[in-house]
Motif scaffolding. Structure first.
Motif, PDB file in Angstrom:
ATOM      1  N   UNK A  65       7.222 -33.269  33.881  1.00 41.13           N
ATOM      2  CA  UNK A  65       6.229 -32.742  32.939  1.00 41.13           C
ATOM      3  C   UNK A  65       4.944 -33.572  32.928  1.00 41.13           C
ATOM      4  N   UNK A  66       5.079 -34.891  33.044  1.00 39.64           N
ATOM      5  CA  UNK A  66       3.915 -35.783  33.085  1.00 39.64           C
ATOM      6  C   UNK A  66       4.171 -36.798  34.196  1.00 39.64           C
ATOM      7  N   UNK A  67       3.655 -36.518  35.404  1.00 41.09           N
ATOM      8  CA  UNK A  67       3.937 -37.396  36.541  1.00 41.09           C
ATOM      9  C   UNK A  67       3.500 -38.844  36.344  1.00 41.09           C
ATOM     10  N   UNK A  68       2.381 -39.063  35.663  1.00 41.63           N
ATOM     11  CA  UNK A  68       1.921 -40.436  35.446  1.00 41.63           C
ATOM     12  C   UNK A  68       2.866 -41.173  34.495  1.00 41.63           C
ATOM     13  N   UNK A  69       3.276 -40.525  33.424  1.00 37.50           N
ATOM     14  CA  UNK A  69       4.246 -41.149  32.512  1.00 37.50           C
ATOM     15  C   UNK A  69       5.545 -41.441  33.252  1.00 37.50           C
ATOM     16  N   UNK A  70       5.944 -40.551  34.131  1.00 40.35           N
ATOM     17  CA  UNK A  70       7.156 -40.776  34.919  1.00 40.35           C
ATOM     18  C   UNK A  70       7.022 -41.997  35.816  1.00 40.35           C
ATOM     19  N   UNK A  71       5.855 -42.149  36.430  1.00 37.89           N
ATOM     20  CA  UNK A  71       5.629 -43.338  37.250  1.00 37.89           C
ATOM     21  C   UNK A  71       5.650 -44.606  36.402  1.00 37.89           C
ATOM     22  N   UNK A  98      14.786 -46.682  24.479  1.00 39.98           N
ATOM     23  CA  UNK A  98      14.304 -45.624  23.559  1.00 39.98           C
ATOM     24  C   UNK A  98      12.803 -45.411  23.692  1.00 39.98           C
ATOM     25  N   UNK A  99      12.039 -46.491  23.809  1.00 37.95           N
ATOM     26  CA  UNK A  99      10.586 -46.348  23.934  1.00 37.95           C
ATOM     27  C   UNK A  99      10.222 -45.691  25.255  1.00 37.95           C
ATOM     28  N   UNK A 100      10.920 -46.045  26.315  1.00 32.09           N
ATOM     29  CA  UNK A 100      10.649 -45.413  27.613  1.00 32.09           C
ATOM     30  C   UNK A 100      10.988 -43.923  27.567  1.00 32.09           C
ATOM     31  N   UNK A 101      12.065 -43.575  26.905  1.00 42.63           N
ATOM     32  CA  UNK A 101      12.398 -42.153  26.739  1.00 42.63           C
ATOM     33  C   UNK A 101      11.307 -41.434  25.946  1.00 42.63           C
ATOM     34  N   UNK A 102      10.745 -42.107  24.948  1.00 42.25           N
ATOM     35  CA  UNK A 102       9.654 -41.512  24.180  1.00 42.25           C
ATOM     36  C   UNK A 102       8.451 -41.191  25.051  1.00 42.25           C
ATOM     37  N   UNK A 103       8.214 -42.002  26.073  1.00 46.88           N
ATOM     38  CA  UNK A 103       7.083 -41.760  26.972  1.00 46.88           C
ATOM     39  C   UNK A 103       7.260 -40.466  27.773  1.00 46.88           C
ATOM     40  N   UNK A 104       8.523 -40.101  27.957  1.00 48.38           N
ATOM     41  CA  UNK A 104       8.799 -38.909  28.739  1.00 48.38           C
ATOM     42  C   UNK A 104       8.779 -37.668  27.870  1.00 48.38           C
TER      43      UNK A 104
END
Length: 163
Positions: free
Chosen positions: A124-130, A157-163
């Protein structure tokens, strides 16, 4: 003796005594086989190290594949934290530390490129995934050298929030 048992013996030797102790004779002794038995599976110390690196890559690929997540990045994140929580991470540090020849780490560099580029166009958000995938590399590094300084649950949890 199975190939995995020889790799286990080499990893244990590395973890217990360091890279300078990694000799074919020492691995054979640790595994309880003759040096010839070891040489049947691994013709040299470099072949043994290459085998350890390749096994780590295959195990992490399987760990990512085993996650039941909606995207590759979520599976990569879950696999990373599972590796940290189960202690598989220590093996990475030990094995990659043994590979003094950069050529021995070529398969790992290729795997990392694959892991970091895989499926980005489907995210959904390639930059956030990177960013999350790169943060996972930081988690590996810190958990390897200073495991007690991070609240891994909060980071996850915070990394999951980024996705």
């Amino acid at each position: 003796m199975r190939r995995d048992e020889l790799l286990d013996a080499a990893e244990c030797l590395l973890q217990d005594q360091g890279v300078q102790a990694l000799t074919l004779s020492a691995v054979a002794e640790r595994a309880g086989v003759s040096k010839g038995g070891l040489l049947y599976h691994f013709s040299s110390k470099d072949a043994l190290i290459k085998g350890m690196v390749e096994r780590l890559i295959a195990e992490f690929d399987a760990l990512v594949e085993a996650q039941h997540e909606s995207t590759y990045t979520r599976a990569y994140l879950a696999a990373t934290f599972e590796a940290v929580e189960t202690g598989r991470l220590r093996r990475w540090a030990v094995v990659t530390g043994a590979a003094g020849d950069p050529a021995l780490l070529a398969p790992l560099r290729e795997a990392m490129a694959r892991w970091h580029l895989h499926g980005l166009e489907d995210e959904p958000d390639p930059v956030a995934s990177q960013v999350v995938r790169l943060a996972c590399e930081g988690v590996w590094e810190v958990a390897t050298h200073s495991p007690g300084i991070v609240d891994y649950g909060a980071v996850k949890r915070r990394l999951l929030d980024l996705l």
